[in-house]
Design an enzyme around this catalytic site. Structure first.
Site, PDB file in Angstrom:
ATOM      1  N   GLU A   1       5.013  -3.942   3.392  1.00 51.69           N
ATOM      2  CA  GLU A   1       4.460  -4.313   2.096  1.00 51.69           C
ATOM      3  C   GLU A   1       3.654  -5.659   2.244  1.00 51.69           C
ATOM      4  OE1 GLU A   1       7.264  -3.139  -1.358  1.00 51.69           O
ATOM      5  OE2 GLU A   1       8.061  -5.097  -0.564  1.00 51.69           O
TER       6      GLU A   1
ATOM      7  N   ASN B   1      12.093  -0.308  -6.959  1.00 57.17           N
ATOM      8  CA  ASN B   1      12.710  -1.732  -6.919  1.00 57.17           C
ATOM      9  C   ASN B   1      12.377  -2.537  -8.159  1.00 57.17           C
ATOM     10  OD1 ASN B   1      13.356  -4.374  -6.455  1.00 57.17           O
ATOM     11  ND2 ASN B   1      11.820  -4.815  -5.054  1.00 57.17           N
TER      12      ASN B   1
ATOM     13  N   GLU C   1       9.963 -11.411  -1.591  1.00 58.94           N
ATOM     14  CA  GLU C   1      10.121 -12.326  -2.716  1.00 58.94           C
ATOM     15  C   GLU C   1      11.748 -13.236  -2.485  1.00 58.94           C
ATOM     16  OE1 GLU C   1      10.212  -9.387  -6.144  1.00 58.94           O
ATOM     17  OE2 GLU C   1       7.910  -9.585  -5.685  1.00 58.94           O
TER      18      GLU C   1
ATOM     19  N   GLY D   1       6.676  -2.333  -9.963  1.00 59.85           N
ATOM     20  CA  GLY D   1       6.231  -2.278 -11.479  1.00 59.85           C
ATOM     21  C   GLY D   1       6.228  -0.842 -12.048  1.00 59.85           C
TER      22      GLY D   1
HETATM   23  C1  PEP Z   1       7.712  -4.491  -4.754  1.00 57.46           C
HETATM   24  O1  PEP Z   1       8.348  -5.435  -5.166  1.00 57.46           O
HETATM   25  O2  PEP Z   1       8.470  -4.181  -3.654  1.00 57.46           O
HETATM   26  C2  PEP Z   1       6.590  -3.671  -4.964  1.00 57.46           C
HETATM   27  C3  PEP Z   1       5.829  -2.890  -4.074  1.00 57.46           C
HETATM   28  O3  PEP Z   1       5.765  -4.018  -6.276  1.00 57.46           O
HETATM   29  P1  PEP Z   1       4.691  -3.441  -6.860  1.00 57.46           P
HETATM   30  O4  PEP Z   1       4.935  -2.066  -6.534  1.00 57.46           O
HETATM   31  O5  PEP Z   1       4.862  -3.871  -8.225  1.00 57.46           O
HETATM   32  O6  PEP Z   1       3.205  -4.055  -6.407  1.00 57.46           O
END
Ligand code: PEP
Length: 265
Positions: free
Chosen positions: A181, A22, A113, A248
């Protein structure tokens, strides 16, 4: 081995894993170089036992599609959100059909988000997931508790109610994907204990079986939140973890490949 099984360094998973990147609101046209680099790295990996998906900002989809369609490796494309309507007066929004038209096969819906920045409710997420399925896309439906909810011991209750509200009950197992998540783990470098991930994923599997019947066993449940090359092996080996949603660490081909390597024998 059944065709849809994936190999994780010798461990056979029931469902072929998916690793999804993502990109959020990151990347300009020159970021296509990372996709070219990723294709080269994937070519070098022997027998990759997972599907690989990239979800860039909508502005980059057609650039990436031009490269992906010419490449030797099956790299999948997805959107980061879609509107629940097919078309109409919704300035700034993108429909599932438009994503399909530009070459997407997946779309993320209900990312935390979106839920916080745009006040998206479970009902809205469910409507978006339905619109995605109708357009021929696979929605990746995101769920996860906040730090406050985790500390209050409400993780399972919160995730259960998000699943009940966001998953279209009439969908078939292979039509949707769930991403667990924990909000407090996104972009923070913090990762839950292995036992906590295992407990939540097992509960999600059970809840999906109750919502969708047999299809709940087949669908893929991804873990997302600070997945990196150095923790991916441990996280992906957990029961009922059928891949990852990566933020990220998906932006640079080298970092993303480091994660994908856990599925390469
Ligand atoms: C995300 O935004 O879905 C995510 C998992 O971000 P990160 O891997 O940066 O924690």
């Amino acid at each position: 081995m059944r065709q849809n099984e994936g190999v994780y360094v010798g461990i056979v998973k029931n469902n072929r894993p998916l690793v999804a990147g993502n990109w959020k609101m990151n990347g300009l046209k020159n970021a296509v170089q990372e996709i070219i680099k990723l294709q080269t790295s994937l070519q070098d990996l022997v027998s990759l036992g997972c599907d690989v998906l990239v979800c860039p900002p909508a502005t980059l989809l057609s650039h990436f599609e031009a490269v992906v369609s010419e490449g030797q490796v099956p790299l999948l494309l997805g959107g980061q959100d879609c509107h629940m309507a097919v078309s109409g007066a919704h300035t700034g929004d993108i429909s599932a059909q438009m994503l399909k038209d530009v070459g997407c096969e997946y779309v993320i819906v209900g990312h935390s988000e979106r839920r916080s920045d745009h006040n998206e409710t479970n009902e809205m997420v469910q409507a978006k997931a339905k619109a995605a399925i109708e357009a021929g896309l696979i929605p990746i439906i995101c769920v996860g508790e906040s730090e406050e909810e985790r500390v209050a011991g409400q993780t399972l209750t919160v995730v259960t109610s998000q699943l009940r509200g966001s998953v279209p009950p009439e969908s078939k197992g292979n039509e949707i994907i769930i991403a667990y998540e924990p909000v407090w783990a996104i972009g923070t470098g913090k990762v839950p204990e292995v036992k906590d991930v295992a407990d939540v994923h097992q509960m999600i599997r059970k809840e999906l079986a109750s919502i969708l019947g047999h299809g709940g066993q087949e669908l893929r449940i991804l873990y997302g939140g600070s997945v990196k090359a150095d923790n991916a092996g441990t996280l992906m080996a957990i029961d009922n973890v059928d891949g990852a949603l990566v933020g990220g660490a998906s932006l640079r081909a080298d970092d993303f490949t480091g994660i994908l390597k856990v599925y390469s024998s």
